[in-house]
Design an enzyme around this catalytic site. Structure first.
Site, short mmCIF file in Angstrom:
data_model
loop_
_atom_site.label_atom_id
_atom_site.label_comp_id
_atom_site.label_asym_id
_atom_site.label_seq_id
_atom_site.Cartn_x
_atom_site.Cartn_y
_atom_site.Cartn_z
N ARG A 433 -16.55 53.05 -34.94
CA ARG A 433 -17.23 52.55 -33.75
C ARG A 433 -16.67 51.20 -33.34
O ARG A 433 -16.29 50.40 -34.18
CB ARG A 433 -18.71 52.37 -34.02
CG ARG A 433 -19.44 53.63 -34.39
CD ARG A 433 -20.83 53.27 -34.88
NE ARG A 433 -21.59 54.45 -35.22
CZ ARG A 433 -21.52 55.05 -36.41
NH1 ARG A 433 -20.74 54.57 -37.33
NH2 ARG A 433 -22.25 56.12 -36.65
N GLU A 559 -31.16 83.00 -19.52
CA GLU A 559 -30.59 84.09 -18.73
C GLU A 559 -31.51 84.53 -17.60
O GLU A 559 -31.07 85.06 -16.62
CB GLU A 559 -30.29 85.28 -19.64
CG GLU A 559 -31.54 85.76 -20.36
CD GLU A 559 -31.32 87.04 -21.13
OE1 GLU A 559 -30.17 87.52 -21.14
OE2 GLU A 559 -32.29 87.55 -21.70
N ASP A 560 -32.82 84.28 -17.75
CA ASP A 560 -33.74 84.75 -16.72
C ASP A 560 -34.17 83.65 -15.76
O ASP A 560 -35.10 83.81 -15.00
CB ASP A 560 -34.97 85.39 -17.38
CG ASP A 560 -35.56 84.49 -18.45
OD1 ASP A 560 -35.05 83.35 -18.62
OD2 ASP A 560 -36.52 84.91 -19.13
N GLU A 646 -36.10 75.06 -29.73
CA GLU A 646 -34.84 74.34 -29.60
C GLU A 646 -34.90 73.34 -28.44
O GLU A 646 -34.36 72.24 -28.53
CB GLU A 646 -33.67 75.31 -29.46
CG GLU A 646 -33.37 75.84 -28.07
CD GLU A 646 -34.39 76.86 -27.57
OE1 GLU A 646 -35.30 77.22 -28.33
OE2 GLU A 646 -34.28 77.29 -26.41
N ASP A 647 -35.61 73.72 -27.38
CA ASP A 647 -35.70 72.82 -26.22
C ASP A 647 -36.57 71.60 -26.52
O ASP A 647 -36.27 70.50 -26.08
CB ASP A 647 -36.22 73.58 -24.99
CG ASP A 647 -37.39 74.49 -25.32
OD1 ASP A 647 -37.81 74.51 -26.50
OD2 ASP A 647 -37.88 75.18 -24.41
N ARG A 694 -44.87 76.35 -31.25
CA ARG A 694 -44.36 75.15 -30.59
C ARG A 694 -45.19 73.92 -30.99
O ARG A 694 -44.65 72.83 -31.12
CB ARG A 694 -44.34 75.35 -29.07
CG ARG A 694 -43.23 76.32 -28.67
CD ARG A 694 -43.25 76.73 -27.23
NE ARG A 694 -42.59 75.81 -26.31
CZ ARG A 694 -41.28 75.76 -26.10
NH1 ARG A 694 -40.48 76.55 -26.76
NH2 ARG A 694 -40.77 74.93 -25.23
#
Lengths: 739, 559
Positions: A433, A559-560, A646-647, A694
């Site tokens: 860094r 996908e939806d 995951e979200d 969740r």
């Protein structure tokens, strides 16, 4: 008479002028002659003369060449000589560290198993469990690059009850000790009354020290790490945030400079605190000392003690801490003191009076931006020095204290991880860094150097570098159902995303058990469509840092998802203004459930939100890297097993980094309804377990992060003129309103 | 003065009786006196330039005029440098004192020519051109003082830039003879080429007590962090060759090695790399057919093909800077000047000015034993970063390497920053090219403010004539729970109430005026600071089909 008078006057004037000339012009004379006589020089002392003679170059043109040709010793031999000579107090990474151990498996840390009957202090236990819970941990010593003892070395003060006896033989008998090579030893206290040496009381061999109160003379640069002194109550993870609630301009507080603490009267380190009363003015500079400590303080008591003790009682330490612009941090018996972290957290700019203290993490932190480094010898100048500091600078210093506190000091975990990251930086060498990454938001712990050594590849430094993110995005569609009909939403989605002027390419992540569909099944688009087959078909793979993601921005899609080109365009323009945040459509919120005493998750329409789901969101591709490499495998495997959350995890991560909420763009009210009508995903959403999972996820995540990183927001970003009563033709993103 | 007393006794009645002629006479007299006073005053405060300019034209100064000082054999020798010296132990900070400018005062000893008992000079070159440049730059700077009693830092005029030309023992004795030496306290020595054969120490071998050392080629074992200053080895080519700055970007060669006397071991490894990667590498060496001397310094060869040095450096993205007998190499300076990213392979080397410069942004440091992997390591660096590094390399050269003056001033500034740390230059000031500077102006407005975490704000209402709407605004705003304070700025000096309440925005001249303002402001800023965005912030449920009473801000949008 006229002539006479005239004559007299001119004579007088003349005399006057001569006098003036003599006294005026004559003055420099003696001084000049004085200096002249001093060196037997013919001229007065003055700026370096401009010599007219031709002078030779300091190095003849051929010197280096001839020299180099005459060197017969091989560089390799020279390196070997160096590494065999420089040991002990002169250890450096080149001579006392075996880099080859790290090359095989990366930077892995092994912690010795704890032996029965060994007492370990709470602080050291915290250090060890932090390492064990970190991504650096390995339980296999064969893979390790760095070794950490399970013997408590924190307190090496012989008079302390925590002192571990016979450490020398215990350490020597460790099979992997190897004379301390690639070992890291943590220490907070060393030496004891009266001289407080920095010796640990056992032979550390070639081990590195992560030590508090270390002095510059004993500090081996780029080998040891100076850590802050922290108390046994210091939280293991999370930790309190800084106390700065708001900025005032001008930034002055009730007191200018304060201190309250013990005074030792005699012995090492007592001088500075004994002299503090000279500077104390009981108004804005309040420096209080007490002689009361230990049992026999009365014996050493001096003339000032009673007066000082009385004054000491008058003030409340916490009140002063929170209401002072500067806080004095004088050395105690040892160089470091608890005052340092206390002042830092309280946004009270520390004024260091501890000559020769190698400040915590000095290898990477630029302390001049957050503290005033004073000199014990110049104590009397301290008030005028701090008064001379400009208000702008005070404001900058104060804010930096908060940044540093939250980034590196607020918990034992942060202190330990910072130590490990500093050592990792040395191992990585050229890809480590840069100073800017360590000293500006979000700090070195969140800026992973393996991702890129270039600042412009991160979402945080655009303003600093004066550059902008790449003006295109890569869409990543997470596909889980087989392609059976031409009316499937994924195909519509592909077409509308591809039509966006900012779209660079579309990646379809095939996480479906069925084989990949034939190439011609995908619609023809103007941008390339790349189909990647998910490795293990697990949830986390949607956040893999794929090499094929070439743009800075990632548009993550389910996908939806139903999304129009206009919506994509608008969200992307918003993201360009907030490249470090998640910008997207479906928002969710968290709340504290008082009855169950745990965090709750809600998808109800509320007035605020703290998450933007990654089914339709844009964020920086760096977060893919961070998700895959920063988070521990325990959390990722939880996500993979549940195929859920995951979200949420991504939102936790981004908010932990930025300390800011995500950004919701214009309401997409169809989102929820369309969800319900769909096949695969809908079943999941309809499933009550899904929702319960969740909630569980949230609480699991919050405990790993050591607190709730999510931040609520009440703001939504709409196109200018959104739903305003003007002609629709004047609106740029008019499609959004029609949805 | 005597005159006025004399006539003063007769009283003021005398003056009106004087004739015009006398009046003129007195006026002339007083003007003469006044002029005399002014002239004396000027002479008083401006003596040096008048005096010295006269003197300069008379004798052109020569180093041979400097007094000869004979060093007795038995003259004391200082102790070797103490490795544990730090600013708080070996530096007398009281001499620097407190001053509002936070600037140290530097004194330079006048030039003396030291010889030993038999009259042999202590140095084969005497004062070098570079050291002379350095000292005159310091004496022209704000740091300089000619008053030895006020000085905080002392610089001997004995040139120790190149240890090769020195007689170690005698030089040390000469230093100890300086009138203010006092165990080397607060003395600063500049050395660029330390050590000598066969093992080439990495710090100056001259015993020097507690003196600070600004050295080129320190290793981590000789460098006293926070006390010594690591400086570059000056390349005399930088003054001779003018290399115009080149736009960063990909160059003809990827890696270039231009050093002439690379150790056999390394040259073999470099040649192996060249075999593997072909045209991307260019390995230059000394030209064997050219005559020795200055001309050969400016040429490099590869298989009989002759290249101009240092111009050829501009043709490569990366340039190798390998350690030689010494760690510090003058090539580094040439490479930076050419805007070529240095690939530094010198284990344990303390890079020049590493205390303040962030070398990670301008160079690649590779351990010597990883030389065979150099190509792969460099290939993995993103293009944009390479460009950034090329720009940064050139900027480092311009600011800190280009002349002895730059080197000297940087060294003094670093020491100054240690003594007055609260007034030290920031990381940005040291490391950001001026292009970027504009965006990081040091004003509270540009600070990345931590958002306040306590509720409450101050409302500022700017008013001009519109009293009614002002009252409406005030009543509305005061309903807001988070309002902490309301500030009304009354801008109407003449008090003439308008006829139409909402006339302001309809007024055409008003908009024209405001456009003019914008143009004026933009020209003052030199650029248009305002940015256009296409979004606006609304409450989360703004204009949504949702019960109004459940919304936090139901009135927004209906106002």
């Amino acid at each position: 008479m006229q002539a006479k008078k005239r004559y007299l006057i001119s004579l007088l004037t003349g005399a006057f002028l001569v006098l003036l000339f003599y006294f005026g012009g004559g003055v420099p004379g003696p001084a000049a002659t004085g200096s002249r006589s001093r060196h037997g020089y013919s001229r007065p002392e003055q700026p370096w003369p401009h010599f007219s003679d031709p002078l030779q170059h300091f190095s003849p043109w051929d010197q280096s060449d001839t020299e180099e040709y005459n060197v017969h010793i091989s560089p390799r031999q020279k390196r070997d000589v160096n590494s065999s000579v420089y040991k002990g107090k002169r250890c450096r990474m080149q001579s006392c560290f075996d880099f080859s151990l790290c090359q095989r498996n990366g930077f892995k840390v092994y912690v010795y198993p704890q032996q029965k009957g060994e007492k370990i202090s709470e602080s050291y236990q915290n250090i060890l469990s932090t390492i064990e819970g970190s991504r650096f941990y390995t339980s296999d010593p064969g893979q390790a690059c760095l070794f950490v003892l399970s013997l408590d070395t924190l307190d090496r003060d012989q008079l302390s009850p925590q002192y571990v006896h016979n450490l020398k033989t215990k350490v020597q008998s460790l099979p992997l000790w190897n004379n301390g090579r690639n070992h890291l030893i943590f220490n907070l206290y060393s030496g004891t009354w009266p001289d407080y040496t920095e010796d640990l009381g056992f032979d550390i061999g070639q081990a590195m020290l992560a030590k508090a109160s270390i002095s510059t003379e004993n500090f081996r640069p780029n080998f040891d790490v100076s850590i802050p002194l922290f108390s046994k109550d210091h939280p293991r993870t999370g930790g309190d945030r800084g106390y700065l609630k708001y900025n005032t301009i001008p930034p002055f507080r009730k007191y200018m400079l304060v201190f309250k603490g013990k005074r030792y009267l005699t012995g090492i380190g007592s001088d500075t605190r004994n002299a503090l009363y000279h500077v104390h003015n009981a108004e804005d500079v309040v420096l209080l000392t007490t002689c009361k400590h230990g049992k026999d303080w009365q014996k050493h008591k001096d003339a000032r003690c009673d007066k000082d003790n009385a004054e000491y009682e008058k003030y409340d330490y916490r009140e002063m801490l929170h209401n002072s612009t500067f806080c004095l941090v004088p050395r105690g018996r040892r160089l470091g003191s608890f005052r340092f972290l206390e002042a830092l957290q309280a946004a009270c700019v520390p004024v260091m009076l501890s000559n020769g203290w190698e400040l915590p993490f000095s290898e990477v932190i630029d302390w001049n931006t957050a503290a005033v480094i004073g000199d014990e010898r110049l104590l009397l100048q301290i008030p005028s020095t701090v008064r001379s500091i400009h208000q702008d600078k005070i404001l900058a210093l104060r804010q930096q204290t908060q940044f540093l506190w939250e980034a590196y000091f607020s918990s034992v975990e942060k202190i330990v991880l910072t130590t490990l990251e500093i050592i990792q930086d040395r191992v990585l060498q050229q890809t480590s860094r840069s100073n800017l990454m360590w000293n500006s938001h979000p700090g070195g712990l969140f800026t992973l150097p393996h991702y890129s050594s270039y600042l412009g590849d991160f979402p945080f430094f655009y303003a600093e570098l004066g550059i902008k993110p790449n003006p295109k995005f890569t869409a990543v569609i997470h596909a889980v159902t087989p392609l059976v009909s031409q009316s499937q939403p994924i195909l519509k989605l592909l077409v509308s995303v591809a039509r966006s002027q900012y779209c660079a390419q579309i990646i379809v992540l095939w996480n479906c058990d069925k084989p990949l569909p034939a190439k011609h099944r995908w619609p023809a688009t103007s941008v390339p469509i790349i189909v990647i087959e998910g490795e293990n078909k697990v949830m986390s793979s949607r956040f893999q840092p794929y090499d094929s993601i070439i743009s800075d921005a990632v548009l993550s899609l389910d996908e939806d998802t139903v999304l129009s080109t206009t919506e994509v365009d608008f969200a992307f323009t918003v993201w360009q203004s907030f490249p470090e945040r998640i910008v997207g459509y479906p928002a969710r919120s968290h709340f504290w459930d008082n009855n169950k005493e745990r965090w709750g998750y809600t998808s109800k329409w509320t007035n605020d939100y703290s998450m933007v789901l990654t089914g339709a969101a844009i964020y920086h591709r760096y977060y893919h890297f961070l998700y895959s490499h920063f988070l521990p495998s325990s959390l990722k495997s939880m996500v993979d097993q549940l195929a859920n959350c995951e979200d949420i995890l991504m939102n936790f991560l981004v908010s932990a980094v930025t300390k800011l909420p995500p950004i919701k763009v214009t309401q997409k009210k169809q989102y929820k309804e369309t969800m319900m009508g769909q096949s695969s995903r809908a079943s999941r959403w309809a499933d009550p377990d899904h929702f319960a999972q969740r909630q569980t996820c949230m609480n699991k995540f919050a405990s790993w992060f050591g607190g709730m990183p999510l931040v609520h927001s009440q703001m939504r970003l709409d196109p200018v003129l959104f739903k305003d009563q003007v002609s629709i033709l004047r609106k740029k993103y008019r499609e959004i309103e029609r949805l | 003065m005597c005159a006025s007393v004399k006539y003063g006794s007769r009283g003021p009645a005398l003056i009106p009786r004087m004739k015009t002629k006398h009046r003129i006479y007195y006026i002339t007299l007083f003007s003469v006196v006044l002029l005399g006073l002014i002239a004396t005053g000027m002479f008083q405060f401006w003596p040096h330039s008048i005096e010295s300019s006269a003197e300069w034209s008379l004798d052109r100064r020569s180093v041979h005029d400097a007094p000869l000082v004979r060093i007795p054999m038995s003259s004391p020798i200082p102790e070797r440098g103490d490795l544990s010296c730090r600013m708080h132990t070996c530096f007398d900070v009281y001499r620097c004192g407190y001053n509002p400018k936070n600037k140290i005062k530097v004194y330079i000893y006048p030039l003396q020519r030291f010889v030993d008992e038999v009259g042999v000079p202590i140095s084969s070159t005497g004062l070098s051109r570079e050291y002379n440049d350095l000292l005159s730059a310091i004496s022209d700077s704000d740091f300089y003082t000619d008053d030895v009693t006020r000085a905080c830092l002392f610089i001997p005029s004995t040139d120790v830039l190149n240890q090769n030309s020195l007689r170690i023992r005698e030089t040390a004795q000469a230093l100890a003879m300086l009138p203010r030496w006092d165990k080397g306290m607060n003395h600063l020595l500049f050395n660029m080429l330390p050590g000598g054969p066969p093992d080439y120490n990495t710090a100056l071998d001259v015993p020097r007590d507690r003196a600070l050392l600004a050295g080129g080629g320190f290793s981590t074992w000789t460098y006293r962090q926070g006390y010594d200053v690591s400086i570059p080895v000056y390349s005399p080519l930088s003054a001779e060759v003018d290399l115009p700055e080149r736009q960063p970007g990909p160059r003809r060669y990827f890696i270039l090695s231009s050093q002439t006397a690379i150790h056999r071991e390394y040259r073999v490894e470099l040649e192996r790399l060249k075999e593997e990667n072909g045209e991307a590498l260019l390995l230059l060496d000394k030209c064997s057919n050219l005559s020795q001397g200055l001309a050969s310094v400016r040429k490099r060869c590869y298989k009989g093909q002759v290249y101009d040095y240092p111009q050829i450096l501009q043709e490569s993205s990366f340039c190798v800077v390998l350690r030689g007998a010494r760690l510090g190499q003058a090539t580094l300076s040439d490479v930076l000047q050419a805007g070529c990213v240095p690939v530094i392979m010198a284990d344990s080397y303390i890079l020049p000015f590493s205390e303040v410069l962030d070398w990670k942004r301008a160079s690649v440091v590779i351990p010597e034993e990883k030389l065979p992997e150099m190509y792969t390591i460099l290939k993995s660096i993103p293009h944009r970063q390479v460009e950034e590094m090329q720009r940064q390399a050139r900027w480092f050269w311009e600011a800190y390497f280009s002349s002895m003056k730059a080197i000297g001033m940087t060294t003094l500034q670093i020491i100054n920053d240690r003594i007055y740390p609260y007034a030290a230059r920031t990381y940005e000031e040291w490391n950001n090219p001026s292009v970027v500077k504009w965006s990081s102006v040091n004003s509270p407005l540009f600070l990345p403010l931590i958002p306040p975490r306590s509720p409450g704000f101050t409302a500022v209402v700017l008013t001009y004539d519109r009293i009614e709407s002002l009252f409406r605004v005030i009543t509305e705003i005061s309903k807001v729970p988070s309002l902490a304070k309301l500030l009304v700025v009354w801008n109407n000096q003449n008090k003439s109430p308008p006829e139409a309440i909402d006339g302001l925005s309809l007024d055409q001249t008003h908009m024209v005026e405001r456009s003019e303002c914008i143009n004026k402001f933009a020209s003052v800023f030199g650029t248009m600071p305002l940015k256009v965005v296409e979004h606006r912030a609304d409450p989360v449920l703004y204009k949504d089909d949702f019960p109004e009473k459940l919304k936090s801000f139901p009135n927004i949008g209906s106002l």
